[in-house]
Design a protein around this motif. Structure first.
Motif, mmCIF file in Angstrom:
data_model
loop_
_atom_site.group_PDB
_atom_site.id
_atom_site.type_symbol
_atom_site.label_atom_id
_atom_site.label_comp_id
_atom_site.label_asym_id
_atom_site.label_seq_id
_atom_site.Cartn_x
_atom_site.Cartn_y
_atom_site.Cartn_z
ATOM 1 N N ARG A 8 0.746 -1.155 0.029
ATOM 2 C CA ARG A 8 -0.291 0.067 -0.171
ATOM 3 C C ARG A 8 1.047 1.228 0.006
ATOM 4 O O ARG A 8 0.645 2.794 -0.786
ATOM 5 N N ARG A 51 7.327 14.050 7.544
ATOM 6 C CA ARG A 51 6.477 13.407 8.769
ATOM 7 C C ARG A 51 5.670 12.041 7.775
ATOM 8 O O ARG A 51 5.936 11.335 8.220
ATOM 9 N N MET A 54 8.166 9.287 7.239
ATOM 10 C CA MET A 54 9.096 8.567 8.622
ATOM 11 C C MET A 54 7.496 7.951 8.717
ATOM 12 O O MET A 54 7.942 6.979 8.881
ATOM 13 N N VAL A 55 6.574 8.204 7.895
ATOM 14 C CA VAL A 55 5.191 7.351 8.671
ATOM 15 C C VAL A 55 5.512 6.238 7.956
ATOM 16 O O VAL A 55 5.417 4.910 8.063
ATOM 17 N N THR A 64 6.911 1.671 14.398
ATOM 18 C CA THR A 64 6.434 3.040 14.690
ATOM 19 C C THR A 64 6.876 3.594 14.132
ATOM 20 O O THR A 64 8.188 3.902 14.206
ATOM 21 N N SER A 65 6.126 5.072 14.124
ATOM 22 C CA SER A 65 6.436 6.369 13.284
ATOM 23 C C SER A 65 7.773 6.910 14.272
ATOM 24 O O SER A 65 8.330 7.773 13.648
ATOM 25 N N ILE A 66 7.456 7.131 15.479
ATOM 26 C CA ILE A 66 8.154 7.708 16.321
ATOM 27 C C ILE A 66 9.641 7.390 16.673
ATOM 28 O O ILE A 66 10.253 7.264 16.770
ATOM 29 N N GLN A 67 9.834 5.456 16.838
ATOM 30 C CA GLN A 67 10.896 4.777 16.236
ATOM 31 C C GLN A 67 11.355 5.336 15.294
ATOM 32 O O GLN A 67 12.823 5.307 15.495
ATOM 33 N N GLU A 69 11.176 8.011 13.265
ATOM 34 C CA GLU A 69 11.877 9.404 13.764
ATOM 35 C C GLU A 69 12.971 9.271 14.586
ATOM 36 O O GLU A 69 14.080 10.372 14.655
ATOM 37 N N SER A 70 13.449 8.453 16.131
ATOM 38 C CA SER A 70 14.378 8.307 16.410
ATOM 39 C C SER A 70 15.513 7.895 16.146
ATOM 40 O O SER A 70 16.610 8.356 16.419
ATOM 41 N N SER A 73 16.121 11.814 13.166
ATOM 42 C CA SER A 73 16.352 12.429 13.879
ATOM 43 C C SER A 73 18.234 12.778 14.411
ATOM 44 O O SER A 73 18.536 13.288 15.368
ATOM 45 N N ARG A 80 14.881 17.572 7.767
ATOM 46 C CA ARG A 80 13.832 16.749 8.213
ATOM 47 C C ARG A 80 12.660 18.263 8.485
ATOM 48 O O ARG A 80 11.709 18.020 8.217
#
Lengths: 214, 815
Positions: A8, A51, A54-55, A64-67, A69-70, A73, A80
């Motif tokens: 997808r 954003r 990264m998603v 996960t998205s924050i992982q 971004e971790s 970054s 970014r």
């Protein structure tokens, strides 16, 4: 069988990058291991490591998205924030500093009318100072979209900016710019890189991200 | 289950003393067990060690001299020589603390953690006293709201990663992480996405500083003002161990207590934050009596006289009782005794026909304990979505699958919280469970690998009703199959906190106290010796009770903490039953859809307000403790029933809860030998697991095998529960109430196309028991022909639980 969640995301990408992403995925036994190369590909797809980029990488890797971004970054080469067409990176580490890198940076900031760390209003240039580019023997060094030019003096720096403004090449090539604006080279780098870079995302041959007009 | 082998011991020298410890055990744990506490921040005994904070450095002798090593990553080996208290170690500890305090604000006087803060305590005990750092500290916007429940003060964070590791390793909701690693490392969520985890409160509890705070507790108390008592969470049937913390008779905080047997210290946010319901403004404080159609305040004397008179004016078997699944065992026992021996009726049910049969729940053969998950080779979960229904059990299953390496098979009508970590996931259309089971047994096609995995034991099977509309006998068929698997252990599920206890106490149409069948003449005679003559035969179940009330066969209803109107699978029937009943009396803590229509409402003590025991889903009896008085004139349930019995000319002999337990122990065979003293501190702190049925137990429930007709045409309903539903305790806890999402109707995308609707459109669902209109959602994990609706929500309750529903698109008129 590939996870439908991956499909997808990938079917939204350009066919070339889809193919590259699948090759990267095939090269690793664990999906999460592909996060870094995929961040480059997604950055190309979205212009920068946005954003949304990264998603998407999260969906492909199962993180996960924050992982994501971790990871993103931590590395300054994942942008970014959106940047200009040409990211000019002036090395200001010790060797370049001793050879007048500060003057080179000042000249480039002045010529592009873009302060260090910022992007010009017409989104043509981003100017930044970077730590060691690994070209101490050819200091001072400047890179345009990671295509390296050695022995760049302040007036050559100005000329480089002027040339970029005038010709606005889709692909910048290290050898070509070296011939036009470079000076003393540290040594022959050996591997020919005829492809050049088409964006600020580094043109790593390994990920085949070069030569791809976004 | 397999015996645990004796651990191999080695001898280490700790601070000059030879100590025997388990081989391979982490030094930090071994030292603590030997009485030497090594300070730590990042190490938490339920998380994997990372050696991140360096606070636990000790000096270890090696072949090339001594070296400082983090004791949280050092396994114990024979001859290890350790010094945790010498000058070198102290210097290291001072250094670590000086570094940690570089950017830590010294705002302890306004910080919630102050007084129970490891950083504060360790600084006093091991710190340098003064810092050489005189520059400006780091500043961040504070606090930021990372979810509706949790606030983050980034400048207090010491980057120990306990919270992120909990989310990654334990709960699987990695919604917070370190970003900008380097000089500006901080914990953040992804942009504006909230830290929406059912387990977020645990990160607050394990945060070693005041960086993460929970909104319901923030600025409410100082730790040294809190009184605490150990108890059991009464939110669900896991029986998680909690510490109930109060100040001035207000429960201000509930923390998890580490228990090897149940919760490992973790709680769901529902366990943790429904404490707000205890002090809800809507708590019932005085008896209410209906006069001229209105519930008005009355004295206890007036209310109880009225109840005694009305119950006395009808035949005993025209009265029925519902509830006690959220009461203590002592209260449930008194309820059963009151109904059977004072009112003299066999009609009672602790459940509302929304889970599994009483006998199956109370007396499954090969009944599993939660800890069987620790040794299971294969785990089969064919039940509701554990993450939504029994979140702490979900954590234990997740641990078994991810950390302990068990093979996990999950079968459910849609993807569940466990799907991501399961080895085999099967979804099926509700109603086709029997066929799915047949194919699993045969190892048919896609089931082949899973079937093979079920041959490597021990096999733990968790069975329950996957949704409200599913035939409850399917779970028994699954259990019948599971019993044939190697080293089988079976856990039949029901959700309500003490439903297992209430059934054991005989609040059941089929069971007498102590898991004795009403058909068991011997057991019955034994009980009559104690209780006097008992009503004949099997009683009516919840649905039959409601039908009886509606038809007039039954006249009066007593509810104890139950809400049939709000929760029974046939809402219209329940409503009509309560309307038709001549007399309804409710014992409850809050007004609900049923008690609001009652003739008399009696306020009773709830969680934290009454002492007793509860029996969890593995048959473990644990102690509940009292720390605050009930509000207003509310009284304990057993004393209300005892008072009522005396007014009806009988006696229950219930003088205090502890005596009731003694009576239970003497009467209920399965509870023989259970005593409060046994369950108190020390040995019995983790409770006692009642022996499962065997040859000597009076009741042996053999699961039945049935086939459920597969349905065709129209849609089959999957009525699944979500954690934050319309439960009274959620609705009366403002922090959780905001998290309740309205129900929707989810379909497979291809069904959406067939129905010619888009997500966001409305559909009308018409079932046997009611009709609702819901917004449409796409859910790829559903089988085609299935509609998934969240159970027990304001906008879905009227639908009821019928397997087949007619679905029609609602077209906006003129638009």
């Amino acid at each position: 069988m590939m996870d439908p969640a991956i499909d997808r995301v990938l079917t939204r990408w350009s066919p070339e990058r889809q193919e590259r992403a699948r090759a990267v995925l095939a090269a690793y036994p664990e999906r999460r291991s592909t996060v870094m190369p995929l961040l480059y590909l997604a950055s190309r797809e979205h212009g920068y490591c946005s954003r949304e980029a990264m998603v998407e990488v999260g969906k492909i890797t199962g993180l996960t998205s924050i992982q994501v971004e971790s990871v993103a970054s931590f590395y300054s080469m994942y942008r970014r924030q959106n940047v200009g067409k040409y990211v000019i990176s002036v090395c200001t580490s010790i060797s370049c500093f001793l050879r007048g890198a500060d003057d080179v940076l000042a000249a480039i900031e002045d010529e592009t009318n873009t302060p260090d760390g910022e992007t010009s209003d017409d989104a043509l240039f981003s100017v930044e100072h970077v730590e060691c580019s690994g070209a101490c023997g050819g200091a001072p060094a400047v890179a345009v979209n990671w295509e390296l030019i050695e022995g760049v003096l302040p007036d050559k720096g100005r000329a480089l900016c002027q040339w970029l403004k005038d010709t606005q090449p889709e692909t910048v090539l290290a050898d070509e710019m070296q011939a036009l604006f470079g000076g003393q080279q540290s040594f022959d780098w050996g591997i020919a890189e005829p492809q050049g870079a088409t964006s600020h995302v580094p043109a790593f041959e390994r990920y085949d991200s070069a030569g791809d007009a976004s | 289950m397999a015996d645990t082998p004796q651990p191999e011991l080695v001898t280490i020298t700790l601070n000059g003393v030879d100590t025997e410890v388990r081989k391979g055990q982490l030094l930090i744990d071994a030292a603590e067990q030997a009485g030497t506490y090594i300070p730590r921040f990042c190490y938490q005994n339920r998380l994997k060690p990372v050696g991140l904070c360096r606070m636990c450095l000790v000096e270890v002798e090696g072949p090339r001299g001594t070296a400082l090593v983090p004791s949280c990553t050092q396994p114990c080996t024979e001859g290890l020589v350790v010094d945790s208290e010498n000058a070198v170690v102290h210097k290291a500890q001072e250094g670590v603390l000086e570094f940690l305090l570089l950017n830590h604000p010294l705002d302890c006087p306004v910080c919630d953690k102050g007084g129970e803060c490891p950083l504060q305590d360790h600084t006093v005990a091991y710190g340098p006293g003064e810092s050489r750092f005189v520059e400006e500290k780091r500043h961040y916007e504070k606090p930021i709201e990372i979810s509706d429940l949790v606030l983050l003060d980034r400048e207090r964070c010491i980057l120990c990663a306990r919270c992120t590791r909990f989310c990654d390793e334990i709960s699987g909701d990695s919604l917070i992480e370190f970003v900008d690693r380097g000089n500006g490392t901080q914990i953040l969520t992804f942009f504006d996405e909230p830290f929406a985890s059912y387990f977020s409160g645990n990160t607050v509890q394990i945060c070693p500083v005041g960086a993460l705070t929970a909104k319901p507790y923030r600025f409410r108390a100082r730790p040294w003002d809190l009184e605490a008592i150990e108890s059991i969470s009464m939110v669900d049937s896991v029986g998680s161990k909690v510490s109930v913390q109060t100040s001035q008779n207000q429960v201000l905080r509930i923390n998890g207590v580490d228990s090897d047997t149940t919760n490992h210290g973790w709680l769901s946010d529902k366990d943790r934050f429904t404490l707000q319901a205890i002090h809800s403004e809507d708590r019932l404080r005085v008896p209410l009596v209906r006069k001229d159609g209105e519930l008005v305040e009355a004295s206890w004397g007036e209310a109880l006289e009225l109840v005694a008179e009305r119950l006395g004016s009808v035949r005993g078997d025209e009265v029925a009782g519902l509830g006690a699944a959220r009461s203590t065992n002592e209260e449930a026992y008194t309820f059963a005794k009151f109904l059977r021996s004072v009112v003299v009726t066999p009609h009672m049910d602790a459940q509302l026909d929304d889970a599994l049969s009483d006998e199956f729940l109370a007396a499954t053969l090969n009944r599993a304990e939660i800890n069987d998950l620790e040794t299971a080779g294969t785990i089969l979960v064919w039940a509701g979505d554990l993450k939504e229904e029994l979140p702490v059990l979900y954590l234990r299953v997740r641990r078994a699958a991810t950390i302990l390496g068990a093979t996990l098979i999950v079968i459910h009508p849609r993807r569940t919280g466990l799907s991501d970590v399961a080895d085999h996931v099967f979804t099926y259309r509700p109603g086709e469970g029997a066929d799915t089971l047949r194919r699993l047994k045969a190892g048919d096609g896609p089931f082949a690998e899973a079937r093979q995995a079920l041959d490597s034991g021990p096999v733990m099977t968790i069975v329950g009703r996957t949704g409200g509309a599913e035939d409850p006998r399917l779970a028994e068929s699954v259990a019948a199959f599971a019993r044939t698997l190697p080293d089988a252990a079976i856990m039949p599920l029901a959700r309500r906190a003490n439903v297992y206890g209430a059934l054991d106490m005989g609040v059941s149409a089929d069971l007498l106290p102590g898991r004795v069948s009403v058909r068991d003449t011997e057991g019955r005679t034994a009980l009559e010796d104690a209780w006097g003559p008992l009503p004949e035969g099997r009683g009516k179940h919840a649905t039959e009770i409601l039908q009886g009330l509606k038809s007039g066969d039954l006249k009066a209803l007593i509810t104890l903490g139950a809400d049939p109107v709000g929760n029974h699978p046939q809402p219209a029937l329940a409503g009509e039953a309560v309307e038709s009943a001549e007399f309804v009396v409710s014992l409850d803590t809050l007004l609900n859809a049923t008690s609001a229509r009652a003739d008399v409402v009696l306020p009773v003590a709830g969680f934290g307000e009454s002492e007793g025991t509860a029996t969890n889903l593995e048959g473990r009896v644990q102690k509940l403790n009292r720390i605050i008085p009930p509000p207003g004139q509310a009284r304990t349930t057993w004393s209300v029933l005892d008072d009522l019995a005396r007014r009806m000319g009988a006696t229950l002999g219930a003088h205090d809860a502890e005596t009731i337990m003694k009576e239970i122990a003497s009467i209920a065979p399965a509870y023989a030998g259970i005593d409060w003293a046994l369950l108190d501190w020390g040995e019995g702190r983790d409770g006692v697991v009642l022996p499962g049925p065997d040859g000597t137990q009076p009741l042996q429930h053999m699961p039945v095998e049935t086939s459920v007709t597969a349905t065709t045409g129209r849609f089959t309903l999957h009525l699944g529960r979500v954690l934050y539903d319309n439960a009274d305790v959620v609705r009366n806890s403002p922090s959780l109430d905001v998290l309740v999402q309205p129900a929707s109707a989810a379909f497979h995308p291809r069904d959406l196309a067939v129905l010619a609707v888009q997500p966001g459109d409305s559909v009308r669902l018409a079932g046997d028991y009611g009709t609702v209109e819901l917004a449409v959602r796409a859910d790829e994990s559903l089988a085609e022909g299935t509609v998934y609706v969240q159970a027990n929500m304001d906008n879905s309750r009227a639908l009821g639980a019928s397997l087949i529903v007619q679905v029609d698109a609602v077209r906006g008129e003129g638009s």
